[in-house]
Design a protein around this motif. Structure first.
Motif, short mmCIF file in Angstrom:
data_model
loop_
_atom_site.label_atom_id
_atom_site.label_comp_id
_atom_site.label_asym_id
_atom_site.label_seq_id
_atom_site.Cartn_x
_atom_site.Cartn_y
_atom_site.Cartn_z
N THR A 16 4.19 4.41 4.16
CA THR A 16 3.52 5.66 4.54
C THR A 16 3.48 6.66 3.40
O THR A 16 2.62 7.55 3.38
CB THR A 16 4.24 6.28 5.75
N ASP A 17 4.42 6.56 2.45
CA ASP A 17 4.43 7.50 1.33
C ASP A 17 3.18 7.37 0.47
O ASP A 17 2.83 8.28 -0.28
CB ASP A 17 5.66 7.26 0.44
N GLN A 18 2.52 6.23 0.57
CA GLN A 18 1.36 5.98 -0.28
C GLN A 18 0.13 6.76 0.19
O GLN A 18 -0.77 7.02 -0.60
CB GLN A 18 1.06 4.48 -0.28
N LEU A 19 0.13 7.18 1.45
CA LEU A 19 -1.04 7.87 1.99
C LEU A 19 -1.24 9.21 1.29
O LEU A 19 -0.36 10.06 1.27
CB LEU A 19 -0.87 8.09 3.49
N GLY A 20 -2.39 9.38 0.72
CA GLY A 20 -2.71 10.62 0.02
C GLY A 20 -2.16 10.68 -1.38
O GLY A 20 -2.46 11.61 -2.13
N LEU A 21 -1.31 9.73 -1.76
CA LEU A 21 -0.71 9.71 -3.10
C LEU A 21 -0.94 8.35 -3.75
O LEU A 21 -0.07 7.79 -4.41
CB LEU A 21 0.80 10.01 -3.02
N GLU A 22 -2.15 7.79 -3.50
CA GLU A 22 -2.44 6.44 -3.97
C GLU A 22 -2.23 6.29 -5.48
O GLU A 22 -1.82 5.23 -5.97
CB GLU A 22 -3.88 6.05 -3.61
N GLN A 23 -2.53 7.37 -6.24
CA GLN A 23 -2.45 7.27 -7.69
C GLN A 23 -1.01 7.09 -8.19
O GLN A 23 -0.79 6.68 -9.34
CB GLN A 23 -3.09 8.50 -8.36
N ASP A 24 -0.01 7.45 -7.32
CA ASP A 24 1.38 7.34 -7.74
C ASP A 24 1.96 5.96 -7.48
O ASP A 24 3.13 5.70 -7.81
CB ASP A 24 2.24 8.39 -7.00
N PHE A 25 1.19 5.07 -6.86
CA PHE A 25 1.69 3.73 -6.54
C PHE A 25 0.80 2.68 -7.20
O PHE A 25 -0.31 2.97 -7.65
CB PHE A 25 1.71 3.52 -5.02
N GLU A 26 1.33 1.47 -7.21
CA GLU A 26 0.53 0.35 -7.75
C GLU A 26 -0.67 0.12 -6.83
O GLU A 26 -0.52 -0.04 -5.62
CB GLU A 26 1.38 -0.92 -7.80
N GLN A 27 -1.85 0.13 -7.40
CA GLN A 27 -3.07 -0.03 -6.60
C GLN A 27 -3.48 -1.51 -6.59
O GLN A 27 -3.88 -2.07 -7.60
CB GLN A 27 -4.20 0.84 -7.18
N LYS A 28 -3.35 -2.07 -5.40
CA LYS A 28 -3.64 -3.50 -5.23
C LYS A 28 -4.64 -3.67 -4.11
O LYS A 28 -4.42 -3.20 -3.00
CB LYS A 28 -2.35 -4.26 -4.91
N GLN A 29 -5.77 -4.29 -4.41
CA GLN A 29 -6.83 -4.45 -3.41
C GLN A 29 -6.60 -5.70 -2.56
O GLN A 29 -6.04 -6.70 -3.02
CB GLN A 29 -8.20 -4.55 -4.09
N MET A 30 -7.07 -5.58 -1.32
CA MET A 30 -6.96 -6.74 -0.43
C MET A 30 -7.93 -7.83 -0.90
O MET A 30 -9.06 -7.53 -1.28
CB MET A 30 -7.31 -6.34 1.01
N PRO A 31 -7.49 -9.05 -0.85
CA PRO A 31 -8.37 -10.14 -1.34
C PRO A 31 -9.47 -10.46 -0.33
O PRO A 31 -9.33 -10.22 0.86
CB PRO A 31 -7.40 -11.31 -1.48
N GLU A 32 -10.55 -11.02 -0.82
CA GLU A 32 -11.63 -11.50 0.03
C GLU A 32 -11.58 -13.02 0.07
O GLU A 32 -11.14 -13.67 -0.87
CB GLU A 32 -12.99 -11.04 -0.51
N GLY A 33 -12.01 -13.55 1.17
CA GLY A 33 -12.05 -15.01 1.28
C GLY A 33 -11.44 -15.50 2.56
O GLY A 33 -11.19 -14.73 3.48
N LYS A 34 -11.16 -16.78 2.62
CA LYS A 34 -10.62 -17.37 3.83
C LYS A 34 -9.11 -17.24 3.85
O LYS A 34 -8.42 -17.57 2.90
CB LYS A 34 -11.04 -18.85 3.93
#
Length: 697
Positions: A16-34
């Motif tokens: 929950t700490d990441q909400l609104g402070l995305e730049q302070d954490f490692e930014q990792k995108q959800m993968p696409e695919g099966k």
């Protein structure tokens, strides 16, 4: 079976700490695919959203549900933001779920962490048929349970934080120290790091404010002492405002020892709050209402104290008027006679007892003195006593019988033991009158004479020896020049003009001159005249008007009077003075005869030489003939006063005394020992006798 997901640039959230402070954490995108998916959580926002219709959201969810149900995987609905729930939205969601088979609704709040874990637990139970049917807890019940957990964890965490007592501590240092503590971990899991840091920051601020409060309290408590030091005179401050009193305090010499003026203000936002060893009060603190109230209380205290002192003195005078108060009479016997007195009503019991005690001491002392006088008056009672024996009881009875008729005897009736002691001491003194048995104690005349001779004669001989030594070196002459309106400096300049390197030729001999010109108006006249570094052989007093002549006369009289009062300056009292008339080029014929006549008259009165302006016309104020005449007069006076031709007189043995004088003085006489011995101690021919002969000069 695997399902294909599309998540265009969607970030993966890990806490929950990441909400609104995305730049302070490692930014990792959800993968696409099966991906292999075992169940779905279908989220529906039941709060009052902005710029959206709930019906549109419900239609979207319905279409999404139709697609997900084709996978035959368990589905659970999470009603989110139930902490801001709109009731009919929630009812519509529940109605939507009731029309579907095995579709469960869990009311959640990510903000308060209510039923979030329950939502996923229920989905897992739906996926695992062996776990049984999931138990769904209503939001309000789950909220109460969660809040209780949070309250308990918060209480434990706050107690943990309160172990920090230094408000300089940082979150980074403290969190590293506490990170393995179970109470710390539980709170972080429930409320997050941000809230934990906020709680810590509030505690640190409280510590700082408490420290500032204590320092302020210390300063306010110390302020009365500072005011007593700097503003103790009621007449000076009684009608001053606080701002006027502040300006007055700044001018006091002791201001810096009581207060500190800081470069930056206010004081509680500077590093001065950490200087615990500096007890000085920040000056800007005095602008507060608390400080002004302390000042007002200080003024009122001075007024009350003044009134109290006045009433104590008034009560003292009341006691003096009551004739029946006798020496040694207890306060309890007197109080009934003064109970209606105005002053007695005003002062405290302690003050009234203190005043009465002082009054008793005075009347007791007076009664004892009068009793002693009475014993001397009845000296015939002690003629036939045995010198080496204690008076018999019959003799003592006889003495008491005679004395008992005397009022002075009766005055000590309540102090009979003291009266008996005085009588026995008197008998002892009559037959053994020594310093040890003297009734005056340390005020015994014999003791005072010895002390005076021991101190005065030692200083006298030492001082005279120095003067003989200084005067014998007649080649060096110290001259004090006294004048008004710069006239003394002009004469000094003229003498230096006629000298070579401060050496003056007179009658075939060279004299080294040390000149000290001083204006007669100087407030430091007396202190400059005679110092350890400069002892004048003579004083030139120069004048050029009736006004300056009169001023000079007053100064000489003041110098001699001051010297006469202080025995150690008796030689200064014999300092040779010479009056010198300055030439007046502008009006010689008009003023000179008057000045000459007045100057000669003053010289005769003061018994000192007068140096007139020589006949003829001279362009300067002072003539060489005048200076030489004045200097000759000083040299003659020095030789006469100090007799430098003869050596210091040798101290005679007592057996060689030229004159023996027996002096009789009674202890307690109103004449001081200094006055009795002054004819001898003031004499130039007086010196101390040999060691051990304390009563001989």
């Amino acid at each position: 079976a695997a399902s294909k997901l599309q998540s265009a640039e969607k970030l993966m959230y890990i806490c929950t700490d990441q909400l609104g402070l995305e730049q302070d954490f490692e930014q990792k995108q959800m993968p696409e695919g099966k991906l292999s998916i075992d169940g779905f959580v279908l989220c529906i926002d039941v709060s009052q959203g902005c710029n959206r219709k709930f019906d549109d959201q419900l239609k979207f969810v319905n279409n999404l549900y139709i697609q997900l149900s084709k996978s035959k995987k368990p589905i659970i609905i999470a009603a989110t933001k139930c902490d801001e729930c709109v009731d009919h939205y929630l009812r519509e969601v529940q109605a939507f779920a009731s029309n579907k088979k095995n579709l469960v609704v869990v009311e959640t709040s990510a903000r308060f962490n209510v039923n979030v874990e329950t939502c996923f637990t229920a989905l897992v139970q739906m996926m695992d048929k062996t776990r049984g049917k999931p138990k769904i807890i209503p939001y309000l019940d789950a909220y109460k349970t969660q809040r209780q957990l949070v309250v308990t964890a918060t209480d434990k965490f706050e107690k943990l934080v309160q172990t920090v007592r230094d408000y300089h501590a940082t979150w980074k240092t403290v969190s590293n120290k506490l990170k393995n503590h179970p109470d710390y971990e539980e709170y972080i899991n429930l409320e997050g790091t941000k809230k934990a840091k906020n709680t810590f920051s509030k505690h640190i601020e409280q510590l700082k404010q408490e420290h500032i409060r204590k320092r302020k309290e210390e300063y306010i408590n110390a302020l009365p002492r500072a005011l007593n030091t700097l503003l103790s005179n009621l007449d000076e401050i009684e009608h001053l405002s606080w701002s006027e009193a502040l300006k007055l305090m700044e001018k006091r010499p002791d201001f810096q020892s009581c207060f500190v003026v800081l470069e930056k203000t206010p004081w509680d936002e500077t590093d001065h709050i950490d200087k615990v060893n500096d007890r000085r009060i920040p000056f800007d603190l005095l602008t507060t209402l608390e400080a002004e109230k302390v000042y007002q209380n200080h003024v009122q205290h001075l007024i009350s104290e003044k009134r109290r002192v006045e009433m104590k003195e008034k009560f003292k005078k009341t006691l003096e008027k009551i004739q029946f108060i006798s020496p040694g009479q207890p306060w309890e016997e007197v109080i009934c006679f003064v109970v209606e007195d105005e002053a007695f009503k005003y002062i405290t019991d302690a003050d009234s007892k203190e005043v009465y005690g002082r009054h008793q001491r005075e009347i007791v002392e007076k009664a004892k003195e009068e009793f002693q006088e009475m014993l001397f008056e009845h000296s015939e009672l002690f003629y036939d006593l045995d010198l080496n024996a204690t008076p018999s009881s019959d003799k003592m009875s006889e003495i008491h019988a005679v004395l008992s008729e005397e009022p002075r005897y009766k005055a000590l009736q309540k102090l009979a033991p003291d009266r008996e002691s005085l009588l026995l001491k008197h008998i002892g003194f009559v037959y053994h009158p020594t310093k040890e048995t003297c009734l005056s104690g340390q005020n015994c005349t014999d003791i005072k004479v010895e002390q005076l001779l021991a101190n005065s004669l030692l200083q006298l001989d030492h001082g005279r020896s120095n003067l003989y030594h200084d005067s014998a070196n007649i080649d060096k002459v110290n001259l004090f020049i006294l004048g008004k309106d710069g006239l003394a400096q002009e004469l000094a300049n003229e003498i230096r003009t006629q000298s070579t390197d401060d050496e003056y030729a007179l009658d075939g001999k060279i004299y080294e001159l040390d000149l000290r010109p001083v204006d007669a108006k100087s407030p430091y006249l007396l202190t400059q005249l005679w110092t350890s570094a400069f002892k004048p052989h003579g004083c030139f007093c120069v004048f050029n008007s009736i006004e300056s002549l009169n001023f000079i006369g007053e100064c000489i009289a003041k110098i001699r009077a001051e010297a006469a009062q202080i025995r150690r300056d008796k030689y200064m009292a014999n300092l040779p003075f010479t009056l010198i008339l300055a030439n007046q080029r502008d009006s010689v014929s008009k003023n000179l005869p008057i000045l000459r006549h007045q100057g000669q008259q003053l010289a005769n009165k003061l018994q000192c030489p007068f140096v007139d302006v020589p006949a003829g016309t001279y362009p300067r104020k002072f003539n060489e003939t005048q200076i030489k005449q004045a200097l000759r007069g000083v040299l003659e006076a020095v030789k006469h006063n100090f007799d430098v031709v003869s050596p210091v007189p040798a101290i005679k043995d007592l057996s060689e005394a030229d004159l023996r004088i027996v002096m009789c003085a009674m202890c307690g006489d109103p004449f001081s020992v200094d006055l009795i011995l002054s004819p001898f101690l003031d004499s130039h021919s007086c010196s101390a006798a040999q060691a051990g002969q304390n009563n001989s000069v």
